[in-house]
Scaffold this active site. Structure first.
Site, short mmCIF file in Angstrom:
data_model
loop_
_atom_site.label_atom_id
_atom_site.label_comp_id
_atom_site.label_asym_id
_atom_site.label_seq_id
_atom_site.Cartn_x
_atom_site.Cartn_y
_atom_site.Cartn_z
N ASP A 277 0.79 -1.27 -0.07
CA ASP A 277 -0.07 -0.01 -0.08
C ASP A 277 0.64 1.30 0.04
O ASP A 277 1.41 1.69 0.90
CB ASP A 277 -0.70 0.04 1.29
CG ASP A 277 -1.90 1.05 1.26
OD1 ASP A 277 -2.96 0.85 0.61
OD2 ASP A 277 -1.53 2.34 1.91
N TYR B 264 3.32 9.78 -0.83
CA TYR B 264 4.45 9.19 0.22
C TYR B 264 5.77 9.26 -0.50
O TYR B 264 6.83 8.97 0.09
CB TYR B 264 4.15 7.68 0.66
CG TYR B 264 2.91 7.28 1.26
CD1 TYR B 264 1.99 8.27 1.79
CD2 TYR B 264 2.49 5.94 1.19
CE1 TYR B 264 0.73 7.92 2.45
CE2 TYR B 264 1.34 5.62 1.73
CZ TYR B 264 0.52 6.70 2.24
OH TYR B 264 -0.79 6.40 3.03
N LYS C 15 -2.61 5.85 -4.36
CA LYS C 15 -3.69 6.65 -3.99
C LYS C 15 -3.34 8.21 -4.81
O LYS C 15 -2.27 8.76 -4.74
CB LYS C 15 -3.85 7.14 -2.58
CG LYS C 15 -3.82 5.79 -1.67
CD LYS C 15 -4.35 6.02 -0.30
CE LYS C 15 -3.40 4.95 0.53
NZ LYS C 15 -1.97 4.57 0.99
N HIS D 281 -7.19 9.83 -2.17
CA HIS D 281 -6.59 9.55 -0.80
C HIS D 281 -7.39 10.42 0.15
O HIS D 281 -7.64 9.67 1.48
CB HIS D 281 -5.32 10.29 -1.11
CG HIS D 281 -4.35 9.71 0.17
ND1 HIS D 281 -2.98 9.70 0.04
CD2 HIS D 281 -4.52 9.27 1.48
CE1 HIS D 281 -2.54 9.24 1.10
NE2 HIS D 281 -3.22 8.94 1.90
P1 NAD Z 1 0.42 1.58 11.95
O1 NAD Z 1 -0.65 1.44 12.97
O2 NAD Z 1 0.98 0.45 10.94
O3 NAD Z 1 1.70 1.46 12.90
C1 NAD Z 1 3.28 1.70 12.26
C2 NAD Z 1 4.22 2.02 13.49
O4 NAD Z 1 4.08 0.95 14.70
C3 NAD Z 1 5.54 1.82 13.09
O5 NAD Z 1 6.05 3.19 12.51
C4 NAD Z 1 6.35 1.49 14.25
O6 NAD Z 1 6.74 2.64 15.00
C5 NAD Z 1 5.15 0.58 15.00
N1 NAD Z 1 5.18 -0.79 14.84
C6 NAD Z 1 4.94 -1.39 13.70
N2 NAD Z 1 4.85 -2.85 13.89
C7 NAD Z 1 5.06 -2.84 15.36
C8 NAD Z 1 5.22 -3.88 16.30
N3 NAD Z 1 5.05 -5.48 15.76
N4 NAD Z 1 5.55 -3.75 17.43
C9 NAD Z 1 5.66 -2.70 17.98
N5 NAD Z 1 5.41 -1.54 17.47
C10 NAD Z 1 5.31 -1.58 15.81
O7 NAD Z 1 0.51 2.88 11.18
P2 NAD Z 1 0.69 3.61 9.87
O8 NAD Z 1 1.87 3.39 8.91
O9 NAD Z 1 0.29 4.89 10.06
O10 NAD Z 1 -0.42 2.64 9.01
C11 NAD Z 1 -0.12 1.76 8.10
C12 NAD Z 1 -0.55 2.10 6.49
O11 NAD Z 1 -1.75 2.60 6.45
C13 NAD Z 1 0.60 3.13 6.23
O12 NAD Z 1 1.90 2.49 5.95
C14 NAD Z 1 -0.14 3.34 4.76
O13 NAD Z 1 -0.04 2.52 3.73
C15 NAD Z 1 -1.68 3.35 5.48
N6 NAD Z 1 -2.05 4.86 5.84
C16 NAD Z 1 -3.39 5.35 4.92
C17 NAD Z 1 -3.72 6.64 5.35
C18 NAD Z 1 -4.78 7.17 4.46
O14 NAD Z 1 -4.90 8.40 4.78
N7 NAD Z 1 -5.22 6.43 3.47
C19 NAD Z 1 -3.05 7.20 6.58
C20 NAD Z 1 -2.21 6.43 7.28
C21 NAD Z 1 -1.99 5.29 6.98
#
Ligand code: NAD
Length: 285
Positions: A48, A53, A78, A111
């Site tokens: 994704d 990004y 997106k 997005h």
């Molecule tokens: P997430 O909830 O996946 O959290 C990621 C963070 O959590 C990492 O940077 C790390 O610090 C921590 N982490 C990850 N795995 C872990 C583990 N096993 N144990 C402990 N800590 C851990 O947050 P995200 O990256 O914001 O969301 C995931 C994906 O969703 C993004 O990469 C993106 O692809 C998507 N996203 C989309 C939008 C949108 O507006 N459509 C917004 C935000 C994110």
């Protein structure tokens, strides 16, 4: 973990999407190829990304160097907030295809709805995405951060239902109204920030269930999403966590446990990202 273990979700256009993927938000462009390679090695086959990004090229390089067949990897990107006008949206997808070095993406999303921009018109943007799908540039098209009224409006005005609505969902923001509105229209839900970027991981309920199952709070949270049927793509650049986040298919939560986690919802207070009704950020403005 073999990718064969990852379930798929059926979309309303007859296609399927792996229920677990790898998100690359905030992965720096020069680290993206390596991070995505790590995810491929751990069995992920769904990436994704987004124009915002600025790391689509790294995803493309990882795809090429992986030797995986194009049809074995599901790629989402997106539309950026500066590209909602129909002609600009078309050019933006062409640019994404060049960056990713592919001739189509599997899923292309608006997005953010940006209801306070473009004269409130996200409908013509949606119509453009449906045309791009008809032309084969995206297998499926959908939206992201659409509240129920945004979804209703595009469906009412175009008659075309998005395949997916990607929204913020985690135990502290269960976002039920948007999930239910999506479900009623047969729009699959993708839960972004599935572990709230780590904010939920110290919660006593998640810690207790993690101890019970010999898993981590992150794994319990991701499993909760899987049990609820949402599609997720946790992000990490740490190889151990990338593997950990995919190691969620050898246990399950009881319906009571799923409900206990759902009850952690804090409503708007739990939101970690912007509210789609007011978010109006456009790069460069
Ligand atoms: P997430 O909830 O996946 O959290 C990621 C963070 O959590 C990492 O940077 C790390 O610090 C921590 N982490 C990850 N795995 C872990 C583990 N096993 N144990 C402990 N800590 C851990 O947050 P995200 O990256 O914001 O969301 C995931 C994906 O969703 C993004 O990469 C993106 O692809 C998507 N996203 C989309 C939008 C949108 O507006 N459509 C917004 C935000 C994110």
């Amino acid at each position: 973990m073999a990718s064969a273990q990852i379930p798929t979700v059926s979309l309303n256009n007859g296609t399927t999407i792996p229920q677990l993927g790898f998100g690359v938000y905030q992965v720096p462009p020069d680290e993206t190829e390596r991070a995505v390679q790590t995810a491929f090695e751990a069995g992920y086959r769904h990436i994704d990304t987004a124009q915002m990004y600025q790391n689509e090229a790294g995803v493309g390089r990882a795809l090429r160097s992986s030797g995986l067949a194009r049809e074995d990897v599901y790629i989402t990107t997106k539309l950026n907030n500066d590209s909602h006008e129909p002609a600009v949206a078309r050019a933006a997808l062409e640019q994404s295809l060049r960056e990713l070095d592919v001739d189509h993406v599997d899923l292309f999303l608006i997005h953010w709805p940006l209801p306070t921009r473009y004269g409130g018109d996200y409908v013509s943007t949606w119509r453009t995405l449906t045309e791009l799908a008809a032309e084969g540039k995206a297998v499926s098209v959908g939206v992201s951060n659409f509240h129920p009224e945004h979804l209703k409006r595009i469906v009412d005005e175009t008659g075309i239902v998005p395949a997916i609505n990607q929204i913020e969902v985690h135990p502290y923001l269960t976002n039920e109204a948007a999930r239910l509105a999506s479900g009623r229209l047969d729009v699959a839900v993708e839960a972004w920030s599935p572990i709230a970027q780590g904010a939920v991981l110290g919660d006593p309920v998640l810690v207790e269930l993690a101890e019970k199952y010999g898993k981590t709070p992150a794994q319990v949270t991701l499993r909760w999403h899987i049990e609820r049927g949402d599609i997720i793509f946790p992000k990490s650049v740490t190889p151990e966590r990338v593997k950990e986040n995919a190691d969620i298919f050898d246990f399950s939560l009881t319906p009571d446990e799923v409900n206990r986690i759902t009850a952690l919802d804090k409503g708007e207070e739990g939101r970690t990202g912007p509210n789609p009704d007011t978010f109006d950020w456009i790069p460069g403005l």
